[in-house]
Design a protein around this motif. Structure first.
Motif, PDB file in Angstrom:
ATOM      1  N   ASP A  53       1.417   9.202  -2.664  1.00 37.50           N
ATOM      2  CA  ASP A  53       1.801   8.953  -4.649  1.00 37.50           C
ATOM      3  C   ASP A  53       2.162   7.661  -4.501  1.00 37.50           C
ATOM      4  O   ASP A  53       2.836   7.439  -4.057  1.00 37.50           O
ATOM      5  CB  ASP A  53       3.061   9.938  -4.452  1.00 37.50           C
ATOM      6  N   ALA A  54       2.024   7.188  -5.815  1.00 38.06           N
ATOM      7  CA  ALA A  54       1.564   5.622  -5.399  1.00 38.06           C
ATOM      8  C   ALA A  54       3.005   5.774  -6.714  1.00 38.06           C
ATOM      9  O   ALA A  54       3.205   4.454  -6.247  1.00 38.06           O
ATOM     10  CB  ALA A  54       0.796   5.020  -6.804  1.00 38.06           C
ATOM     11  N   GLY A  79       6.049   2.576   1.487  1.00 39.01           N
ATOM     12  CA  GLY A  79       4.868   1.969   1.258  1.00 39.01           C
ATOM     13  C   GLY A  79       4.756   0.390   2.559  1.00 39.01           C
ATOM     14  O   GLY A  79       5.566   0.378   2.705  1.00 39.01           O
ATOM     15  N   ARG A  93      -8.788  -1.020  -3.697  1.00 38.84           N
ATOM     16  CA  ARG A  93      -8.349   1.061  -3.425  1.00 38.84           C
ATOM     17  C   ARG A  93      -6.712   1.064  -2.766  1.00 38.84           C
ATOM     18  O   ARG A  93      -6.362   0.295  -1.641  1.00 38.84           O
ATOM     19  CB  ARG A  93      -8.930   1.885  -3.000  1.00 38.84           C
ATOM     20  N   ASP A  94      -5.722   1.293  -3.299  1.00 38.79           N
ATOM     21  CA  ASP A  94      -4.232   1.344  -2.678  1.00 38.79           C
ATOM     22  C   ASP A  94      -4.309   0.489  -2.252  1.00 38.79           C
ATOM     23  O   ASP A  94      -3.276   0.633  -1.125  1.00 38.79           O
ATOM     24  CB  ASP A  94      -4.591   2.587  -1.802  1.00 38.79           C
ATOM     25  N   GLU A  95      -4.534  -0.915  -2.830  1.00 39.42           N
ATOM     26  CA  GLU A  95      -3.842  -1.968  -2.713  1.00 39.42           C
ATOM     27  C   GLU A  95      -3.263  -3.314  -3.575  1.00 39.42           C
ATOM     28  O   GLU A  95      -4.376  -2.958  -4.344  1.00 39.42           O
ATOM     29  CB  GLU A  95      -4.770  -2.608  -0.878  1.00 39.42           C
ATOM     30  N   SER A 143       0.823  -1.296   0.195  1.00 43.92           N
ATOM     31  CA  SER A 143      -0.969   0.385  -0.352  1.00 43.92           C
ATOM     32  C   SER A 143       1.059   1.243   0.011  1.00 43.92           C
ATOM     33  O   SER A 143       1.585   1.126   0.640  1.00 43.92           O
ATOM     34  CB  SER A 143      -0.888   0.452   1.427  1.00 43.92           C
ATOM     35  N   PRO A 144       0.857   1.873  -0.837  1.00 42.90           N
ATOM     36  CA  PRO A 144       1.383   3.405  -1.236  1.00 42.90           C
ATOM     37  C   PRO A 144       1.144   4.380   0.170  1.00 42.90           C
ATOM     38  O   PRO A 144       0.501   4.521   0.653  1.00 42.90           O
ATOM     39  CB  PRO A 144       1.363   4.057  -2.627  1.00 42.90           C
ATOM     40  N   SER A 177       4.924   2.218  -7.339  1.00 41.13           N
ATOM     41  CA  SER A 177       5.316   1.721  -8.392  1.00 41.13           C
ATOM     42  C   SER A 177       6.877   1.736  -9.170  1.00 41.13           C
ATOM     43  O   SER A 177       7.005   0.790  -9.667  1.00 41.13           O
ATOM     44  CB  SER A 177       4.223   2.409  -9.753  1.00 41.13           C
ATOM     45  N   TRP A 208      -4.125  -6.204  -7.698  1.00 42.73           N
ATOM     46  CA  TRP A 208      -4.824  -5.117  -7.740  1.00 42.73           C
ATOM     47  C   TRP A 208      -5.613  -6.308  -6.622  1.00 42.73           C
ATOM     48  O   TRP A 208      -5.824  -7.133  -7.456  1.00 42.73           O
ATOM     49  CB  TRP A 208      -5.493  -4.531  -8.545  1.00 42.73           C
TER      50      TRP A 208
END
Length: 180
Positions: free
Chosen positions: A39-40, A92, A74-76, A35-36, A44, A71
């Motif tokens: 900002d992801a 993260g 959300r955010d994970e 999880s970021p 990434s 995926w």
């Protein structure tokens, strides 16, 4: 004195085949939730540098069989295969999930028909392509389903639901095989 022995989530339950569809347990070395923090893009980029794959877009996966990132909400994302590189921890939340999930592969002509009996998502080729993933219900269980190849799906449920997963899939497989 009691001697504990390590077993897989589906030990003694799989593999099974009905008609042209086979259900087998997948051996996964590491499963890590990512999880970021903020900002992801930084996480990434670090994932791409360390493991050769970026964070996936919603309902998608990246990577290959031995190293895949899916995926997971959300955010994970869930990194499957390699141990996470230490660089990821700076960008993260990195949480080991290796013992938390039962992971099976459903494959063969008719696999999508088996899942259609249990899943409220259209998993046919036109709607759910290779690399697509979904967090959804499978029977009464919460599951993650990823299309690995045509007629091949990776299915994950909480480890405590492994017996129920195998039971429900076997019933659906038998029903599809009977219809021939």
């Amino acid at each position: 004195m009691v001697e504990l022995k390590e077993t897989s989530a589906c030990a003694g339950l799989l593999p099974v085949t009905y008609g042209s569809v086979t259900l087998e347990e997948m051996t996964v070395e590491h499963m890590t939730s990512l999880s970021p923090l903020g900002d992801a893009s930084g996480l990434s980029d670090a994932l791409d540098n360390a493991h050769g794959m970026a964070l996936p877009a919603p309902n998608r996966s990246t990577g290959k069989d031995s190293a895949r990132c899916i995926w997971f909400g959300r955010d994970e994302a869930l990194l499957i295969g390699p141990a996470p590189d230490d660089a990821l921890r700076k960008l993260g939340a990195v949480v080991d999930q290796s013992d938390a999930w039962a992971v099976v592969r459903l494959q063969g002509l008719g696999a999508v028909d088996v899942l259609a009996r249990l899943v409220p998502v259209d998993l046919r080729d036109g709607a759910f392509k290779q690399g697509h993933t979904a967090r959804t219900q499978l029977g009464h269980m919460h599951a993650s389903i990823t299309k690995l190849e045509p007629d091949q799906f990776m299915i994950m449920v909480f480890r405590s639901m492994a017996g129920t997963l195998v039971h429900d899939l076997k019933q659906a497989m038998a029903g599809v095989a009977t219809r021939g």
